[in-house]
Write a protein that holds these residues in place. Structure first.
Motif, PDB file in Angstrom:
ATOM      1  N   SER A  51       0.815  -1.222   0.000  1.00 23.79           N
ATOM      2  CA  SER A  51       0.000   0.000   0.000  1.00 23.79           C
ATOM      3  C   SER A  51       0.849   1.273   0.000  1.00 23.79           C
ATOM      4  N   ASN A  52       2.049   1.236   0.576  1.00 23.62           N
ATOM      5  CA  ASN A  52       2.917   2.420   0.554  1.00 23.62           C
ATOM      6  C   ASN A  52       3.314   2.774  -0.875  1.00 23.62           C
ATOM      7  N   GLU A  53       3.660   1.757  -1.653  1.00 22.41           N
ATOM      8  CA  GLU A  53       4.019   1.986  -3.057  1.00 22.41           C
ATOM      9  C   GLU A  53       2.830   2.565  -3.828  1.00 22.41           C
ATOM     10  N   LEU A  54       1.645   1.981  -3.610  1.00 20.54           N
ATOM     11  CA  LEU A  54       0.448   2.457  -4.295  1.00 20.54           C
ATOM     12  C   LEU A  54       0.106   3.887  -3.891  1.00 20.54           C
ATOM     13  N   ASN A  55       0.163   4.189  -2.594  1.00 22.19           N
ATOM     14  CA  ASN A  55      -0.162   5.546  -2.118  1.00 22.19           C
ATOM     15  C   ASN A  55       0.766   6.590  -2.726  1.00 22.19           C
ATOM     16  N   THR A  56       2.034   6.250  -2.880  1.00 21.43           N
ATOM     17  CA  THR A  56       2.986   7.176  -3.498  1.00 21.43           C
ATOM     18  C   THR A  56       2.548   7.501  -4.925  1.00 21.43           C
ATOM     19  N   VAL A  57       2.142   6.490  -5.665  1.00 22.18           N
ATOM     20  CA  VAL A  57       1.698   6.689  -7.050  1.00 22.18           C
ATOM     21  C   VAL A  57       0.413   7.515  -7.091  1.00 22.18           C
ATOM     22  N   LEU A  58      -0.569   7.139  -6.260  1.00 22.97           N
ATOM     23  CA  LEU A  58      -1.872   7.815  -6.291  1.00 22.97           C
ATOM     24  C   LEU A  58      -1.793   9.274  -5.856  1.00 22.97           C
ATOM     25  N   LYS A  59      -0.840   9.597  -5.002  1.00 19.35           N
ATOM     26  CA  LYS A  59      -0.703  10.980  -4.523  1.00 19.35           C
ATOM     27  C   LYS A  59      -0.039  11.887  -5.556  1.00 19.35           C
ATOM     28  N   ASN A  60       0.551  11.299  -6.569  1.00 15.13           N
ATOM     29  CA  ASN A  60       1.195  12.081  -7.610  1.00 15.13           C
ATOM     30  C   ASN A  60       0.120  12.816  -8.413  1.00 15.13           C
ATOM     31  N   PRO A  61       0.168  14.139  -8.472  1.00 15.83           N
ATOM     32  CA  PRO A  61      -0.870  14.886  -9.194  1.00 15.83           C
ATOM     33  C   PRO A  61      -0.941  14.571 -10.686  1.00 15.83           C
ATOM     34  N   TYR A  62       0.074  13.916 -11.230  1.00 18.35           N
ATOM     35  CA  TYR A  62       0.066  13.558 -12.649  1.00 18.35           C
ATOM     36  C   TYR A  62      -0.523  12.167 -12.894  1.00 18.35           C
ATOM     37  N   PHE A  63      -0.882  11.456 -11.819  1.00 20.88           N
ATOM     38  CA  PHE A  63      -1.484  10.134 -11.971  1.00 20.88           C
ATOM     39  C   PHE A  63      -2.839  10.269 -12.672  1.00 20.88           C
ATOM     40  N   SER A  64      -3.085   9.398 -13.645  1.00 21.66           N
ATOM     41  CA  SER A  64      -4.368   9.366 -14.335  1.00 21.66           C
ATOM     42  C   SER A  64      -4.799   7.914 -14.509  1.00 21.66           C
ATOM     43  N   PRO A  65      -5.982   7.545 -13.976  1.00 24.39           N
ATOM     44  CA  PRO A  65      -6.453   6.169 -14.150  1.00 24.39           C
ATOM     45  C   PRO A  65      -6.782   5.849 -15.604  1.00 24.39           C
ATOM     46  N   PHE A  66      -6.895   6.855 -16.455  1.00 22.66           N
ATOM     47  CA  PHE A  66      -7.150   6.620 -17.869  1.00 22.66           C
ATOM     48  C   PHE A  66      -5.910   6.072 -18.572  1.00 22.66           C
ATOM     49  N   SER A  67      -4.730   6.442 -18.078  1.00 25.62           N
ATOM     50  CA  SER A  67      -3.512   5.951 -18.720  1.00 25.62           C
ATOM     51  C   SER A  67      -2.981   4.696 -18.029  1.00 25.62           C
ATOM     52  N   THR A  68      -2.936   4.666 -16.692  1.00 30.06           N
ATOM     53  CA  THR A  68      -2.389   3.515 -15.976  1.00 30.06           C
ATOM     54  C   THR A  68      -3.260   3.183 -14.770  1.00 30.06           C
ATOM     55  N   SER A  69      -3.527   1.910 -14.605  1.00 32.16           N
ATOM     56  CA  SER A  69      -4.217   1.428 -13.404  1.00 32.16           C
ATOM     57  C   SER A  69      -3.319   0.418 -12.712  1.00 32.16           C
ATOM     58  N   PHE A  70      -3.468   0.332 -11.392  1.00 34.54           N
ATOM     59  CA  PHE A  70      -2.601  -0.515 -10.574  1.00 34.54           C
ATOM     60  C   PHE A  70      -3.402  -1.637  -9.930  1.00 34.54           C
ATOM     61  N   ILE A  71      -2.828  -2.850 -10.002  1.00 35.95           N
ATOM     62  CA  ILE A  71      -3.440  -4.043  -9.425  1.00 35.95           C
ATOM     63  C   ILE A  71      -2.452  -4.665  -8.443  1.00 35.95           C
ATOM     64  N   LYS A  72      -2.981  -5.423  -7.486  1.00 37.41           N
ATOM     65  CA  LYS A  72      -2.122  -6.057  -6.483  1.00 37.41           C
ATOM     66  C   LYS A  72      -1.132  -7.011  -7.142  1.00 37.41           C
ATOM     67  N   ASN A  73       0.050  -7.097  -6.544  1.00 36.18           N
ATOM     68  CA  ASN A  73       1.117  -7.936  -7.064  1.00 36.18           C
ATOM     69  C   ASN A  73       0.691  -9.395  -7.194  1.00 36.18           C
ATOM     70  N   GLU A  74      -0.142  -9.876  -6.241  1.00 42.75           N
ATOM     71  CA  GLU A  74      -0.541 -11.285  -6.276  1.00 42.75           C
ATOM     72  C   GLU A  74      -1.671 -11.571  -7.269  1.00 42.75           C
ATOM     73  N   SER A  75      -2.142 -10.557  -7.962  1.00 40.14           N
ATOM     74  CA  SER A  75      -3.202 -10.732  -8.955  1.00 40.14           C
ATOM     75  C   SER A  75      -2.723 -11.632 -10.091  1.00 40.14           C
ATOM     76  N   ASN A  76      -3.651 -12.421 -10.643  1.00 37.94           N
ATOM     77  CA  ASN A  76      -3.304 -13.272 -11.784  1.00 37.94           C
ATOM     78  C   ASN A  76      -3.315 -12.498 -13.106  1.00 37.94           C
ATOM     79  N   LEU A  77      -3.664 -11.232 -13.066  1.00 42.35           N
ATOM     80  CA  LEU A  77      -3.641 -10.392 -14.278  1.00 42.35           C
ATOM     81  C   LEU A  77      -2.200 -10.015 -14.610  1.00 42.35           C
ATOM     82  N   LYS A  78      -1.937  -9.804 -15.875  1.00 45.99           N
ATOM     83  CA  LYS A  78      -0.581  -9.486 -16.316  1.00 45.99           C
ATOM     84  C   LYS A  78      -0.400  -7.982 -16.486  1.00 45.99           C
TER      85      LYS A  78
END
Length: 170
Positions: A51-78
Protein backbone atom coordinates in the motif's frame (compact mmCIF):
# COMPACT_ATOMS: atom_id res chain seq x y z
CA UNK A 1 -9.29 4.29 2.26
CA UNK A 2 -7.32 3.60 5.42
CA UNK A 3 -4.72 6.11 4.22
CA UNK A 4 -5.18 9.78 3.41
CA UNK A 5 -5.11 10.67 -0.28
CA UNK A 6 -4.12 14.10 -1.48
CA UNK A 7 -5.06 13.95 -5.12
CA UNK A 8 -7.17 16.23 -7.30
CA UNK A 9 -9.38 13.31 -8.47
CA UNK A 10 -10.59 12.50 -4.92
CA UNK A 11 -12.36 14.76 -2.41
CA UNK A 12 -12.45 13.77 1.28
CA UNK A 13 -16.11 13.61 2.38
CA UNK A 14 -15.84 11.63 5.65
CA UNK A 15 -13.11 10.95 8.19
CA UNK A 16 -13.89 8.67 11.11
CA UNK A 17 -14.38 5.09 12.23
CA UNK A 18 -15.89 2.47 9.93
CA UNK A 19 -16.58 -1.23 10.37
CA UNK A 20 -14.05 -3.36 8.50
CA UNK A 21 -14.61 -7.10 8.95
CA UNK A 22 -16.03 -6.65 12.45
CA UNK A 23 -13.45 -4.11 13.68
CA UNK A 24 -13.81 -0.35 13.90
CA UNK A 25 -10.94 1.27 12.02
CA UNK A 26 -10.02 4.86 11.28
CA UNK A 27 -10.91 5.44 7.63
CA UNK A 28 -11.34 8.12 5.02
CA UNK A 29 -14.18 8.18 2.48
CA UNK A 30 -13.55 10.04 -0.76
CA UNK A 31 -15.78 11.34 -3.51
CA UNK A 32 -14.47 10.11 -6.84
CA UNK A 33 -14.50 13.16 -9.10
CA UNK A 34 -14.51 10.89 -12.15
CA UNK A 35 -18.31 10.92 -12.04
CA UNK A 36 -18.41 11.62 -15.77
CA UNK A 37 -16.58 8.35 -16.43
CA UNK A 38 -18.44 5.38 -14.97
CA UNK A 39 -16.24 2.92 -16.85
CA UNK A 40 -12.55 3.30 -17.71
CA UNK A 41 -10.44 1.12 -19.99
CA UNK A 42 -6.90 2.07 -18.92
CA UNK A 43 -4.10 1.94 -21.49
CA UNK A 44 -1.62 0.21 -19.17
CA UNK A 45 -1.66 -2.12 -16.13
CA UNK A 46 1.02 -2.19 -13.45
CA UNK A 47 1.34 -4.23 -10.26
CA UNK A 48 2.20 -2.84 -6.85
CA UNK A 49 3.86 -4.65 -3.95
CA UNK A 50 2.31 -2.85 -0.98
CA UNK A 51 0.00 0.00 0.00
CA UNK A 52 2.92 2.42 0.55
CA UNK A 53 4.02 1.99 -3.06
CA UNK A 54 0.45 2.46 -4.30
CA UNK A 55 -0.16 5.55 -2.12
CA UNK A 56 2.99 7.18 -3.50
CA UNK A 57 1.70 6.69 -7.05
CA UNK A 58 -1.87 7.81 -6.29
CA UNK A 59 -0.70 10.98 -4.52
CA UNK A 60 1.19 12.08 -7.61
CA UNK A 61 -0.87 14.89 -9.19
CA UNK A 62 0.07 13.56 -12.65
CA UNK A 63 -1.48 10.13 -11.97
CA UNK A 64 -4.37 9.37 -14.34
CA UNK A 65 -6.45 6.17 -14.15
CA UNK A 66 -7.15 6.62 -17.87
CA UNK A 67 -3.51 5.95 -18.72
CA UNK A 68 -2.39 3.51 -15.98
CA UNK A 69 -4.22 1.43 -13.40
CA UNK A 70 -2.60 -0.51 -10.57
CA UNK A 71 -3.44 -4.04 -9.42
CA UNK A 72 -2.12 -6.06 -6.48
CA UNK A 73 1.12 -7.94 -7.06
CA UNK A 74 -0.54 -11.29 -6.28
CA UNK A 75 -3.20 -10.73 -8.95
CA UNK A 76 -3.30 -13.27 -11.78
CA UNK A 77 -3.64 -10.39 -14.28
CA UNK A 78 -0.58 -9.49 -16.32
CA UNK A 79 1.19 -6.13 -16.39
CA UNK A 80 1.58 -4.27 -19.65
CA UNK A 81 -0.56 -2.81 -22.37
CA UNK A 82 -4.23 -3.25 -21.63
CA UNK A 83 -7.21 -4.00 -23.83
CA UNK A 84 -9.04 -1.63 -26.11
CA UNK A 85 -12.79 -1.34 -26.19
CA UNK A 86 -15.96 0.71 -26.47
CA UNK A 87 -18.66 1.17 -23.84
CA UNK A 88 -21.98 0.56 -25.62
CA UNK A 89 -24.37 0.77 -22.66
CA UNK A 90 -24.16 1.51 -18.93
CA UNK A 91 -26.77 1.69 -16.17
CA UNK A 92 -26.61 1.44 -12.42
CA UNK A 93 -28.71 1.45 -9.28
CA UNK A 94 -27.49 1.12 -5.66
CA UNK A 95 -27.38 -2.70 -5.89
CA UNK A 96 -26.91 -3.42 -9.60
CA UNK A 97 -24.68 -2.37 -12.50
CA UNK A 98 -25.35 -3.44 -16.07
CA UNK A 99 -23.11 -2.68 -19.00
CA UNK A 100 -22.37 -3.80 -22.52
CA UNK A 101 -18.77 -3.36 -23.64
CA UNK A 102 -17.30 -4.28 -27.00
CA UNK A 103 -13.62 -5.19 -26.58
CA UNK A 104 -11.35 -5.04 -29.63
CA UNK A 105 -8.62 -6.61 -27.47
CA UNK A 106 -9.07 -8.43 -24.14
CA UNK A 107 -8.22 -6.46 -21.01
CA UNK A 108 -9.19 -4.98 -17.67
CA UNK A 109 -12.16 -2.62 -17.45
CA UNK A 110 -12.38 -0.38 -14.37
CA UNK A 111 -15.70 0.71 -12.87
CA UNK A 112 -15.78 4.00 -11.01
CA UNK A 113 -17.24 2.17 -8.00
CA UNK A 114 -15.71 1.38 -4.62
CA UNK A 115 -14.24 -2.13 -4.38
CA UNK A 116 -16.20 -3.99 -1.74
CA UNK A 117 -15.72 -7.77 -2.05
CA UNK A 118 -18.40 -8.78 0.47
CA UNK A 119 -21.64 -9.17 -1.44
CA UNK A 120 -20.83 -8.00 -4.97
CA UNK A 121 -21.00 -10.70 -7.66
CA UNK A 122 -20.29 -10.30 -11.35
CA UNK A 123 -21.41 -12.25 -14.41
CA UNK A 124 -20.06 -11.61 -17.89
CA UNK A 125 -22.13 -13.23 -20.64
CA UNK A 126 -23.86 -15.28 -17.90
CA UNK A 127 -20.55 -16.64 -16.54
CA UNK A 128 -19.29 -15.76 -13.06
CA UNK A 129 -16.13 -13.65 -13.12
CA UNK A 130 -13.76 -12.25 -10.50
CA UNK A 131 -13.93 -8.63 -9.38
CA UNK A 132 -10.43 -7.18 -8.95
CA UNK A 133 -9.32 -4.34 -6.68
CA UNK A 134 -7.89 -1.60 -8.88
CA UNK A 135 -5.89 1.39 -7.65
CA UNK A 136 -6.57 0.16 -4.10
CA UNK A 137 -10.07 1.58 -4.34
CA UNK A 138 -12.09 0.71 -7.46
CA UNK A 139 -13.63 -2.41 -9.06
CA UNK A 140 -12.26 -4.00 -12.19
CA UNK A 141 -13.14 -7.02 -14.29
CA UNK A 142 -11.23 -8.75 -17.04
CA UNK A 143 -13.08 -8.95 -20.35
CA UNK A 144 -12.35 -11.13 -23.36
CA UNK A 145 -12.27 -9.82 -26.93
CA UNK A 146 -15.79 -9.37 -28.35
CA UNK A 147 -19.16 -8.27 -26.96
CA UNK A 148 -19.44 -8.53 -23.17
CA UNK A 149 -22.74 -8.23 -21.27
CA UNK A 150 -21.95 -7.42 -17.65
CA UNK A 151 -24.25 -7.84 -14.65
CA UNK A 152 -22.80 -6.82 -11.29
CA UNK A 153 -25.22 -7.39 -8.39
CA UNK A 154 -24.96 -6.73 -4.66
CA UNK A 155 -26.20 -9.79 -2.74
CA UNK A 156 -24.65 -9.84 0.74
CA UNK A 157 -24.70 -13.25 2.43
CA UNK A 158 -25.99 -11.90 5.76
CA UNK A 159 -29.01 -10.33 4.03
CA UNK A 160 -29.78 -13.61 2.26
CA UNK A 161 -29.70 -15.51 5.58
CA UNK A 162 -31.84 -12.90 7.36
CA UNK A 163 -34.49 -13.21 4.61
CA UNK A 164 -34.50 -17.01 5.02
CA UNK A 165 -34.85 -16.74 8.80
CA UNK A 166 -37.59 -14.11 8.42
CA UNK A 167 -39.54 -16.36 6.06
CA UNK A 168 -39.20 -19.37 8.38
CA UNK A 169 -40.49 -17.34 11.32
CA UNK A 170 -43.76 -16.46 9.57
Amino acid sequence: SLSELNHPLFELIFKGKLNQQGNLVQANVYLNKLNHANVIIPKDLKKYADSNELNTVLKNPYFSPFSTSFIKNESNLKEGLNGVGEIIQFSKSPDKIQSKILMEKAGLVVFSEIFYPNGWHCNVNNNSTAIHEVNGLLRGIYLEKGENNIDMVFQPTDLKYSKIISNIGF
